[in-house]
Design a protein around this motif. Sequence first.
Motif, short mmCIF file in Angstrom:
data_model
loop_
_atom_site.label_atom_id
_atom_site.label_comp_id
_atom_site.label_asym_id
_atom_site.label_seq_id
_atom_site.Cartn_x
_atom_site.Cartn_y
_atom_site.Cartn_z
N GLY A 159 0.79 -1.10 -0.08
CA GLY A 159 -0.19 -0.12 0.14
C GLY A 159 0.89 1.23 0.06
N ILE A 160 2.03 1.24 -0.30
CA ILE A 160 2.96 2.36 -0.57
C ILE A 160 3.34 2.73 -1.98
CG2 ILE A 160 5.52 3.20 0.29
CD1 ILE A 160 5.31 0.97 2.62
N PHE A 161 3.01 3.72 -2.40
CA PHE A 161 3.24 4.30 -3.66
C PHE A 161 3.98 5.45 -3.91
CE2 PHE A 161 -1.11 2.27 -2.90
CZ PHE A 161 -1.13 1.39 -4.04
N ASP A 162 4.47 5.37 -5.03
CA ASP A 162 5.18 6.69 -5.52
C ASP A 162 4.38 7.96 -5.29
OD1 ASP A 162 7.75 7.56 -7.35
OD2 ASP A 162 6.21 8.71 -8.36
N GLY A 163 5.16 8.85 -4.69
CA GLY A 163 4.84 10.32 -4.16
C GLY A 163 4.06 10.21 -2.79
N ASP A 164 3.89 8.88 -2.06
CA ASP A 164 3.70 9.14 -0.77
C ASP A 164 4.55 9.42 0.11
OD1 ASP A 164 1.11 7.74 -1.37
OD2 ASP A 164 1.40 5.85 -0.79
N PHE A 165 4.02 10.10 1.22
CA PHE A 165 5.09 10.43 2.50
C PHE A 165 5.21 9.52 3.28
CE2 PHE A 165 3.91 14.44 0.29
CZ PHE A 165 5.22 15.10 0.11
#
Length: 234
Positions: A159-165
């Motif tokens: 559940g961790i995507f490009d652009g997440d913090f």
Amino acid sequence: MLTAKQHELIRFIQQRLEETGISPSFEEMKEALDLKSKSGVHRLISALEERGFIRRLPNRARALEVIKVPEDAVTATRSQAAPASITANDAVASASSVMAKAPQPANDVIEIPLHGRIAAGAPIEALEGQSSLPVPAALLGPGEHYALEVSGDSMIEAGIFDGDFALVRRTNTARDGEIVVALVRGEEATLKYLHKEGAMVRLDPANATYDAQVYGPDEVEVQGKLAGLLRRYH
């Protein structure tokens, strides 16, 4: 009626929420229940969600809320001297007591350091410069925290995507299977699952198209553990 694994999973989630305020990762749930794959965890969570025992909080990874606990799980928390059978009212009251122990969300917003970008793919240079990021206090537990912007897609199955913090609790230790910020060879940082293989350290992605990375014990330094995520929608 819930299956034995469903009972085991909801008890594990509730215990983690009471201890840390953060629901466990799919990898941690898989290991705690001794399942062969995370697809089994997905099925259990979907079944519990359909029956109204848990719900997923929107726009947040690793965000599960226990709405109610099974009556026999409540009974198990009583002392051995307690009667074997309880009334429905007793079960509701006991469940409310268990839920009351979970950390309550805060409405405060705090500023934490924002240290550049971190790879969720091949390692890249991290901690480039510093600014700050406003974060709801409810997303953070105890300890010192900082944020990193995620670059890449190797952790999408978590559940961790490009652009997440990535919101990271600063620590130099972590348990096997936790998602960590790992500094590799003192130069590059990456966000991965941490595993020990004898004397070696294995950094696992959460994307079947990526391979695990294996390093010597002196090549990897844990710089924090994932505590939460923030996501922007444009």
